[in-house]
Design an enzyme around this catalytic site. Structure first.
Site, PDB file in Angstrom:
ATOM      1  N   HIS A   1      50.078  52.601   4.910  1.00 39.55           N
ATOM      2  CA  HIS A   1      51.240  51.866   5.455  1.00 39.55           C
ATOM      3  C   HIS A   1      52.486  52.315   4.698  1.00 39.55           C
ATOM      4  O   HIS A   1      52.697  51.936   3.547  1.00 39.55           O
ATOM      5  CB  HIS A   1      51.057  50.357   5.297  1.00 39.55           C
ATOM      6  CG  HIS A   1      52.153  49.559   5.933  1.00 39.55           C
ATOM      7  ND1 HIS A   1      51.921  48.564   6.857  1.00 39.55           N
ATOM      8  CD2 HIS A   1      53.500  49.605   5.792  1.00 39.55           C
ATOM      9  CE1 HIS A   1      53.070  48.038   7.237  1.00 39.55           C
ATOM     10  NE2 HIS A   1      54.057  48.647   6.602  1.00 39.55           N
TER      11      HIS A   1
ATOM     12  N   LEU B   1      59.329  41.694   2.895  1.00 32.12           N
ATOM     13  CA  LEU B   1      58.658  40.834   3.868  1.00 32.12           C
ATOM     14  C   LEU B   1      57.277  41.397   4.177  1.00 32.12           C
ATOM     15  O   LEU B   1      57.178  42.605   4.368  1.00 32.12           O
ATOM     16  CB  LEU B   1      59.493  40.722   5.150  1.00 32.12           C
ATOM     17  CG  LEU B   1      60.778  39.903   4.995  1.00 32.12           C
ATOM     18  CD1 LEU B   1      61.650  40.030   6.237  1.00 32.12           C
ATOM     19  CD2 LEU B   1      60.460  38.425   4.716  1.00 32.12           C
TER      20      LEU B   1
ATOM     21  N   ASN C   1      59.456  51.978  12.648  1.00 33.75           N
ATOM     22  CA  ASN C   1      60.618  51.095  12.816  1.00 33.75           C
ATOM     23  C   ASN C   1      61.932  51.780  12.453  1.00 33.75           C
ATOM     24  O   ASN C   1      62.699  51.305  11.627  1.00 33.75           O
ATOM     25  CB  ASN C   1      60.438  49.779  12.043  1.00 33.75           C
ATOM     26  CG  ASN C   1      60.297  49.957  10.536  1.00 33.75           C
ATOM     27  OD1 ASN C   1      59.845  50.994  10.067  1.00 33.75           O
ATOM     28  ND2 ASN C   1      60.682  48.946   9.777  1.00 33.75           N
TER      29      ASN C   1
ATOM     30  N   ASP D   1      53.412  49.917   1.856  1.00 34.41           N
ATOM     31  CA  ASP D   1      54.617  49.344   2.475  1.00 34.41           C
ATOM     32  C   ASP D   1      55.866  49.741   1.689  1.00 34.41           C
ATOM     33  O   ASP D   1      56.858  48.985   1.680  1.00 34.41           O
ATOM     34  CB  ASP D   1      54.523  47.827   2.625  1.00 34.41           C
ATOM     35  CG  ASP D   1      55.521  47.282   3.649  1.00 34.41           C
ATOM     36  OD1 ASP D   1      55.977  48.057   4.516  1.00 34.41           O
ATOM     37  OD2 ASP D   1      55.861  46.095   3.573  1.00 34.41           O
TER      38      ASP D   1
ATOM     39  N   HIS E   1      56.856  53.509   4.981  1.00 31.15           N
ATOM     40  CA  HIS E   1      58.137  53.717   5.668  1.00 31.15           C
ATOM     41  C   HIS E   1      58.824  54.931   5.050  1.00 31.15           C
ATOM     42  O   HIS E   1      59.122  54.918   3.847  1.00 31.15           O
ATOM     43  CB  HIS E   1      59.044  52.487   5.513  1.00 31.15           C
ATOM     44  CG  HIS E   1      58.450  51.258   6.117  1.00 31.15           C
ATOM     45  ND1 HIS E   1      58.698  50.876   7.421  1.00 31.15           N
ATOM     46  CD2 HIS E   1      57.585  50.343   5.614  1.00 31.15           C
ATOM     47  CE1 HIS E   1      58.014  49.756   7.683  1.00 31.15           C
ATOM     48  NE2 HIS E   1      57.329  49.421   6.600  1.00 31.15           N
ATOM     49  N   LEU E   2      59.080  55.938   5.858  1.00 34.49           N
ATOM     50  CA  LEU E   2      59.726  57.163   5.342  1.00 34.49           C
ATOM     51  C   LEU E   2      61.196  57.245   5.724  1.00 34.49           C
ATOM     52  O   LEU E   2      61.934  58.010   5.124  1.00 34.49           O
ATOM     53  CB  LEU E   2      58.999  58.409   5.871  1.00 34.49           C
ATOM     54  CG  LEU E   2      57.606  58.663   5.301  1.00 34.49           C
ATOM     55  CD1 LEU E   2      56.929  59.799   6.063  1.00 34.49           C
ATOM     56  CD2 LEU E   2      57.662  58.988   3.807  1.00 34.49           C
ATOM     57  N   ARG E   3      61.606  56.473   6.753  1.00 32.39           N
ATOM     58  CA  ARG E   3      62.967  56.567   7.318  1.00 32.39           C
ATOM     59  C   ARG E   3      63.162  57.937   7.958  1.00 32.39           C
ATOM     60  O   ARG E   3      62.210  58.630   8.275  1.00 32.39           O
ATOM     61  CB  ARG E   3      64.052  56.275   6.275  1.00 32.39           C
ATOM     62  CG  ARG E   3      63.818  55.038   5.424  1.00 32.39           C
ATOM     63  CD  ARG E   3      63.614  53.782   6.223  1.00 32.39           C
ATOM     64  NE  ARG E   3      63.592  52.610   5.339  1.00 32.39           N
ATOM     65  CZ  ARG E   3      63.011  51.458   5.646  1.00 32.39           C
ATOM     66  NH1 ARG E   3      62.410  51.293   6.821  1.00 32.39           N
ATOM     67  NH2 ARG E   3      63.034  50.444   4.806  1.00 32.39           N
TER      68      ARG E   3
ATOM     69  N   HIS F   1      52.278  43.249  11.897  1.00 33.58           N
ATOM     70  CA  HIS F   1      53.119  42.518  10.943  1.00 33.58           C
ATOM     71  C   HIS F   1      52.879  41.042  11.246  1.00 33.58           C
ATOM     72  O   HIS F   1      53.381  40.515  12.234  1.00 33.58           O
ATOM     73  CB  HIS F   1      54.600  42.879  11.087  1.00 33.58           C
ATOM     74  CG  HIS F   1      55.448  42.173  10.059  1.00 33.58           C
ATOM     75  ND1 HIS F   1      56.021  42.825   9.005  1.00 33.58           N
ATOM     76  CD2 HIS F   1      55.770  40.865   9.908  1.00 33.58           C
ATOM     77  CE1 HIS F   1      56.656  41.946   8.240  1.00 33.58           C
ATOM     78  NE2 HIS F   1      56.532  40.747   8.773  1.00 33.58           N
TER      79      HIS F   1
ATOM     80  N   LYS G   1      52.110  49.684  16.361  1.00 31.50           N
ATOM     81  CA  LYS G   1      52.578  48.648  15.435  1.00 31.50           C
ATOM     82  C   LYS G   1      53.204  47.479  16.178  1.00 31.50           C
ATOM     83  O   LYS G   1      54.143  47.655  16.963  1.00 31.50           O
ATOM     84  CB  LYS G   1      53.606  49.270  14.479  1.00 31.50           C
ATOM     85  CG  LYS G   1      54.190  48.301  13.450  1.00 31.50           C
ATOM     86  CD  LYS G   1      53.167  47.880  12.412  1.00 31.50           C
ATOM     87  CE  LYS G   1      53.677  46.760  11.529  1.00 31.50           C
ATOM     88  NZ  LYS G   1      54.321  47.203  10.316  1.00 31.50           N
TER      89      LYS G   1
ATOM     90  N   HIS H   1      49.828  44.520   5.016  1.00 28.82           N
ATOM     91  CA  HIS H   1      50.432  43.919   3.813  1.00 28.82           C
ATOM     92  C   HIS H   1      50.193  42.417   3.704  1.00 28.82           C
ATOM     93  O   HIS H   1      51.133  41.626   3.692  1.00 28.82           O
ATOM     94  CB  HIS H   1      51.938  44.227   3.712  1.00 28.82           C
ATOM     95  CG  HIS H   1      52.729  44.101   4.989  1.00 28.82           C
ATOM     96  ND1 HIS H   1      52.760  42.954   5.736  1.00 28.82           N
ATOM     97  CD2 HIS H   1      53.518  44.971   5.642  1.00 28.82           C
ATOM     98  CE1 HIS H   1      53.532  43.134   6.782  1.00 28.82           C
ATOM     99  NE2 HIS H   1      54.004  44.352   6.756  1.00 28.82           N
TER     100      HIS H   1
ATOM    101  N   ALA I   1      65.233  43.658   3.447  1.00 30.76           N
ATOM    102  CA  ALA I   1      63.884  43.468   2.896  1.00 30.76           C
ATOM    103  C   ALA I   1      63.223  44.825   2.703  1.00 30.76           C
ATOM    104  O   ALA I   1      63.222  45.654   3.609  1.00 30.76           O
ATOM    105  CB  ALA I   1      63.054  42.630   3.853  1.00 30.76           C
TER     106      ALA I   1
HETATM  107  O1  DOR Z   1      59.878  44.472   3.224  1.00 23.00           O
HETATM  108  C1  DOR Z   1      59.719  45.066   4.282  1.00 23.00           C
HETATM  109  N1  DOR Z   1      60.416  46.183   4.586  1.00 23.00           N
HETATM  110  N2  DOR Z   1      58.862  44.577   5.162  1.00 23.00           N
HETATM  111  C2  DOR Z   1      58.753  45.077   6.388  1.00 23.00           C
HETATM  112  O2  DOR Z   1      57.991  44.554   7.143  1.00 23.00           O
HETATM  113  C3  DOR Z   1      59.604  46.209   6.835  1.00 23.00           C
HETATM  114  C4  DOR Z   1      60.084  46.985   5.707  1.00 23.00           C
HETATM  115  C5  DOR Z   1      61.236  47.912   6.073  1.00 23.00           C
HETATM  116  O3  DOR Z   1      61.089  48.665   7.028  1.00 23.00           O
HETATM  117  O4  DOR Z   1      62.248  47.894   5.365  1.00 23.00           O
HETATM  118 ZN    ZN Z   2      55.969  47.912   6.514  1.00 25.74          ZN
END
Ligand code: DOR
Ligand code: ZN
Length: 344
Positions: A13, A219, A41, A247, A15-17, A136, A99, A174, A263
Site C-alpha cells: 500500500h 487517516l 488517488n 501507506d 502513495h507515489l504521487r 479505505h 481501490k 491500513h 493527511a
Molecule cells: O493519511 C493518509 N494519506 N490516508 C489516506 O488514506 C490517503 C493518504 C494520502 O493520499 O495522502
Molecule cells: Zn493510502
C-alpha cells in the site's frame, strides 16, 4: 538479535504521487521494495486501465539507475466505472486491485463512492473475476466521532458488503483498531489487512506531543495505545491475514503545516527499518520476513521476490527535511534517530 537477513519485501500500500514528486518517492521505495501496490488517488484519479498503464510508465521513468521496481497498479473505484473495465484491467497484467474510497474520506477521495449500491455491478464482476477490492474503511458520517470511523465502517458498510458478495477478495487497508483486527481474523481467508509502520509505532498522543503535530496526522487517525498494541500483536502474530503496507503518503511541508493540513505520513525513506524497530520491540524479528515478504505476495498470487536485504541494529539519523520536486517534505522521525539500518 543485532542483524536480520530477509527476502526482499513488498509494500502492499503506497502513495507515489506524480510529476516531479516521483523522483523522491520512487527512489526511496525502490531502494527497499522491489514491488509496491500503487494507490490511484491522483488528481484526476486513475480510473481506467489506459491511465494506469500511462502512470506506470511515468513511475518507471522516474526510477533511478540501480534498483529494479515493479509498480503494481490499481484503479480508483468511481460510481461511473464500467464493470467491463475489470476484465480489461485484469488482462493488462499490471492491475492488481480496485481501490474503494468512501467519498470524502481522505486525500483526493472526493471522486469516491457515495452509496455502495451504486457500485454493486462492478463489485459483482470483481467477485466473479477474483479482482481484489482494496478498502479505505472509514465512514464519512459527520455524526460519527473521528476516532470511531473505522469501527463503525465495519458494521455499516463492510459486513453488509461481504454478506452480499461473499466471494469478493478484500484488503482492509491500513487497519488501526482492535475491532478491525478482530473482524479480519474472524473473517474468511480472502479477507486480509495491511498494517502501517506508523500505526504500530505511535499512538494518538503523538498528535499532541507538546503541541499540535501535523506530521503525525494521517487517516485513519492514530488511535489509543491499546489499539496500537493490538495491531502490533496482529502484525507479529504470524497470521498470514496481516501483511506490510506502509501507506507512505507524501505531502509538501507547506501542505502539512497549514491551517487545514493534509493527511499523510511519509515513511518510504525508512520503511523496512521502522517495521524492524517495531518487531524488535515486540521481540518478534523472526516473524518480520513472512509479514513483509510472503503473506502479501501470497494474497495477490505473486511469486516471492528474489534476493535478500540485511538489516542491522545500528543508529541512523533521519534528515530534518527531504527534497520533493521543487518543494520540501518532512519525513517521519525528521531530525531524529532510527534504530535499524539497511546494510548497503
Ligand atoms: O493519511 C493518509 N494519506 N490516508 C489516506 O488514506 C490517503 C493518504 C494520502 O493520499 O495522502
Ligand atoms: Zn493510502
Amino acid at each position: 538479535m543485532q542483524k536480520l537477513t530477509i527476502r526482499r519485501p513488498d509494500d502492499m500500500h503506497l502513495h507515489l504521487r506524480d510529476g516531479p514528486a516521483l523522483v523522491r518517492s520512487v527512489a526511496d521505495s525502490a531502494h527497499r521494495f522491489p514491488r509496491a501496490i500503487v494507490m490511484p488517488n491522483l488528481v484526476p484519479p486513475v480510473t481506467n486501465t489506459a491511465q494506469a498503464l500511462d502512470y506506470r510508465e511515468r513511475i518507471l521513468a522516474a526510477l533511478p539507475a540501480g534498483p529494479d521496481f515493479e509498480p503494481l497498479m490499481t484503479l480508483y473505484l468511481t460510481e461511473t466505472l464500467n464493470p467491463d473495465e475489470i476484465a480489461v484491467a485484469q488482462q493488462s497484467g499490471h492491475i492488481h486491485g480496485i481501490k474503494l474510497y468512501p467519498a470524502g474520506a481522505t486525500t483526493n477521495a472526493e471522486f469516491g463512492v457515495t452509496r455502495m449500491e451504486r457500485v454493486y455491478p462492478v463489485l459483482e464482476r470483481m467477485e466473479k473475476l477474483a479482482m481484489p477490492l482494496l478498502v479505505h474503511g472509514e465512514v464519512v458520517d459527520p455524526a460519527v466521532d473521528a476516532f470511531d470511523r473505522e469501527a463503525i465502517f465495519i458494521e455499516r458498510e463492510l459486513a453488509p458488503l461481504m454478506a452480499r458478495f461473499p466471494g469478493l477478495r478484500i484488503v482492509f487497508e491500513h487497519i488501526t483498531t482492535r475491532e478491525a483486527a478482530d473482524f479480519v481474523r474472524a473473517g474468511p481467508a480472502h479477507l486480509v489487512a495491511t498494517i502501517t509502520a506508523h500505526h504500530i509505532l505511535l499512538n494518538r498522543n503523538a498528535l499532541f506531543a507538546g503541541g499540535i503535530r501535523p506530521h503525525h496526522y494521517c487517516l485513519p487517525l492514530l488511535k489509543r495505545e491499546g489499539h496500537r498494541q493490538t495491531l502490533l500483536e496482529a502484525a507479529t502474530s504470524g497470521d498470514p491475514k496481516f501483511f506490510l503496507g506502509t501507506d507512505s503518503a507524501p505531502h509538501t511541508r507547506y501542505a502539512k503545516e497549514s491551517a487545514c493540513g493534509c493527511a499523510g505520513i511519509y515513511t518510504a525513506h525508512a520503511a523496512i527499518e521502522l517495521y524492524a524497530e517495531a518487531f524488535a520491540a515486540a521481540d518478534a524479528l523472526p516473524r518480520l520476513e513472512a509479514f513483509a515478504s510472503q503473506y502479501g505476495a501470497d494474497f495477490y498470487g505473486l511469486p516471492y521476490n528474489s534476493g535478500s536485504v540485511t538489516l542491522e541494529a545500528l543508529p541512523g539519523e533521519v534528515p530534518a527535511s527531504l527534497s520533493f520536486g521543487k518543494d520540501e517534505l518532512i519525513p517521519f522521525r525528521a531530525g531524529e534517530q532510527l534504530s535499524w539500518r539497511i546494510r548497503p
